[in-house]
Design a protein around this motif. Structure first.
Motif, mmCIF file in Angstrom:
data_model
loop_
_atom_site.group_PDB
_atom_site.id
_atom_site.type_symbol
_atom_site.label_atom_id
_atom_site.label_comp_id
_atom_site.label_asym_id
_atom_site.label_seq_id
_atom_site.Cartn_x
_atom_site.Cartn_y
_atom_site.Cartn_z
ATOM 1 N N LEU A 56 63.041 22.843 -23.973
ATOM 2 C CA LEU A 56 63.506 23.464 -22.731
ATOM 3 C C LEU A 56 64.968 23.888 -22.823
ATOM 4 O O LEU A 56 65.348 24.935 -22.275
ATOM 5 N N ALA A 57 65.800 23.112 -23.503
ATOM 6 C CA ALA A 57 67.205 23.487 -23.664
ATOM 7 C C ALA A 57 67.335 24.757 -24.498
ATOM 8 O O ALA A 57 68.140 25.642 -24.172
ATOM 9 N N VAL A 58 66.534 24.877 -25.555
ATOM 10 C CA VAL A 58 66.570 26.085 -26.390
ATOM 11 C C VAL A 58 66.087 27.285 -25.590
ATOM 12 O O VAL A 58 66.677 28.374 -25.659
ATOM 13 N N VAL A 59 65.019 27.114 -24.822
ATOM 14 C CA VAL A 59 64.499 28.215 -24.003
ATOM 15 C C VAL A 59 65.538 28.631 -22.966
ATOM 16 O O VAL A 59 65.753 29.825 -22.736
ATOM 17 N N LEU A 60 66.192 27.665 -22.336
ATOM 18 C CA LEU A 60 67.223 27.986 -21.350
ATOM 19 C C LEU A 60 68.384 28.742 -21.991
ATOM 20 O O LEU A 60 68.895 29.704 -21.405
ATOM 21 N N LEU A 61 68.794 28.325 -23.179
ATOM 22 C CA LEU A 61 69.867 29.027 -23.882
ATOM 23 C C LEU A 61 69.458 30.458 -24.187
ATOM 24 O O LEU A 61 70.240 31.393 -23.974
ATOM 25 N N PHE A 62 68.231 30.640 -24.676
ATOM 26 C CA PHE A 62 67.734 31.978 -24.987
ATOM 27 C C PHE A 62 67.690 32.848 -23.728
ATOM 28 O O PHE A 62 68.140 33.999 -23.739
ATOM 29 N N LEU A 63 67.156 32.295 -22.629
ATOM 30 C CA LEU A 63 67.079 33.064 -21.387
ATOM 31 C C LEU A 63 68.464 33.402 -20.838
ATOM 32 O O LEU A 63 68.659 34.466 -20.249
ATOM 33 N N THR A 64 69.413 32.515 -21.034
ATOM 34 C CA THR A 64 70.775 32.778 -20.584
ATOM 35 C C THR A 64 71.348 33.999 -21.299
ATOM 36 O O THR A 64 71.951 34.881 -20.674
ATOM 37 N N PHE A 65 71.140 34.081 -22.626
ATOM 38 C CA PHE A 65 71.640 35.229 -23.368
ATOM 39 C C PHE A 65 70.883 36.499 -23.003
ATOM 40 O O PHE A 65 71.474 37.582 -22.929
ATOM 41 N N VAL A 66 69.592 36.397 -22.760
ATOM 42 C CA VAL A 66 68.807 37.580 -22.374
ATOM 43 C C VAL A 66 69.288 38.114 -21.029
ATOM 44 O O VAL A 66 69.507 39.319 -20.872
ATOM 45 N N VAL A 67 69.455 37.239 -20.060
ATOM 46 C CA VAL A 67 69.922 37.667 -18.740
ATOM 47 C C VAL A 67 71.347 38.192 -18.830
ATOM 48 O O VAL A 67 71.700 39.187 -18.174
ATOM 49 N N GLY A 68 72.176 37.564 -19.652
ATOM 50 C CA GLY A 68 73.555 38.039 -19.824
ATOM 51 C C GLY A 68 73.599 39.440 -20.403
ATOM 52 O O GLY A 68 74.356 40.295 -19.937
ATOM 53 N N LYS A 69 72.775 39.705 -21.401
ATOM 54 C CA LYS A 69 72.724 41.061 -21.968
ATOM 55 C C LYS A 69 72.128 42.038 -20.974
ATOM 56 O O LYS A 69 72.542 43.195 -20.903
ATOM 57 N N TRP A 70 71.144 41.599 -20.192
ATOM 58 C CA TRP A 70 70.538 42.457 -19.192
ATOM 59 C C TRP A 70 71.558 42.852 -18.122
ATOM 60 O O TRP A 70 71.528 43.964 -17.611
ATOM 61 N N LEU A 71 72.471 41.950 -17.815
ATOM 62 C CA LEU A 71 73.523 42.245 -16.834
ATOM 63 C C LEU A 71 74.690 43.029 -17.453
ATOM 64 O O LEU A 71 75.612 43.413 -16.750
ATOM 65 N N GLY A 72 74.640 43.224 -18.758
ATOM 66 C CA GLY A 72 75.688 44.003 -19.418
ATOM 67 C C GLY A 72 76.899 43.193 -19.842
ATOM 68 O O GLY A 72 77.960 43.759 -20.084
ATOM 69 N N LEU A 73 76.771 41.890 -19.947
ATOM 70 C CA LEU A 73 77.883 41.056 -20.365
ATOM 71 C C LEU A 73 78.031 41.131 -21.886
ATOM 72 O O LEU A 73 77.063 41.231 -22.622
ATOM 73 N N ASP A 74 79.258 41.054 -22.353
ATOM 74 C CA ASP A 74 79.521 41.045 -23.791
ATOM 75 C C ASP A 74 79.513 39.595 -24.260
ATOM 76 O O ASP A 74 80.428 38.827 -23.975
ATOM 77 N N LEU A 75 78.460 39.206 -24.981
ATOM 78 C CA LEU A 75 78.291 37.814 -25.399
ATOM 79 C C LEU A 75 78.535 37.627 -26.879
ATOM 80 O O LEU A 75 78.121 36.629 -27.459
ATOM 81 N N ASN A 76 79.230 38.550 -27.521
ATOM 82 C CA ASN A 76 79.537 38.405 -28.950
ATOM 83 C C ASN A 76 80.659 37.402 -29.124
ATOM 84 O O ASN A 76 81.592 37.315 -28.342
ATOM 85 N N PHE A 77 80.562 36.648 -30.216
ATOM 86 C CA PHE A 77 81.601 35.639 -30.502
ATOM 87 C C PHE A 77 82.720 36.257 -31.266
ATOM 88 O O PHE A 77 82.668 36.869 -32.215
#
Length: 77
Positions: A56-77
Motif C-alpha cells: 500500500l505504501a508503494v501504491v500510494l507513492l506511485f499514485l502521488t507521483f501520477v497525480v502530481g504529474k497530472w497536476l503539472g508539478l515538476d517532480l524531477n530530483f
C-alpha cells in the motif's frame, strides 16, 4: 533556545522507542506463554500485515507521483 526542540524530539523518540520495545516484549512473552502454535499464527499474521502495508505504501507513492504529474508539478530530483 534553538536546542530545546531538538532535545524534546530526541526525548520523545527515546520514550517512544522504549515503550515500543516493552510492548513488543510483552506481546512476545504472552505468545510464548500460550504455545508455539499460537505464536506461529501471530507471526504469520504480522508478516502478512507488514506485506500489505509495504504494498500500500508503494501504491500510494506511485499514485502521488501520477497525480502530481497530472497536476503539472515538476517532480524531477
Amino acid at each position: 533556545m534553538e536546542w530545546v526542540p531538538t532535545l524534546f524530539i530526541v526525548f520523545k523518540a527515546t520514550v517512544l522507542c522504549i515503550g515500543m520495545f516493552y510492548a513488543v516484549k510483552w506481546h512476545y512473552d504472552q505468545g510464548r506463554k500460550n504455545g508455539a502454535e499460537k505464536q506461529r499464527a501471530v507471526l504469520l499474521a504480522c508478516a502478512k500485515l507488514v506485506g500489505v502495508f509495504v504494498v500500500l505504501a508503494v501504491v500510494l507513492l506511485f499514485l502521488t507521483f501520477v497525480v502530481g504529474k497530472w497536476l503539472g508539478l515538476d517532480l524531477n530530483f
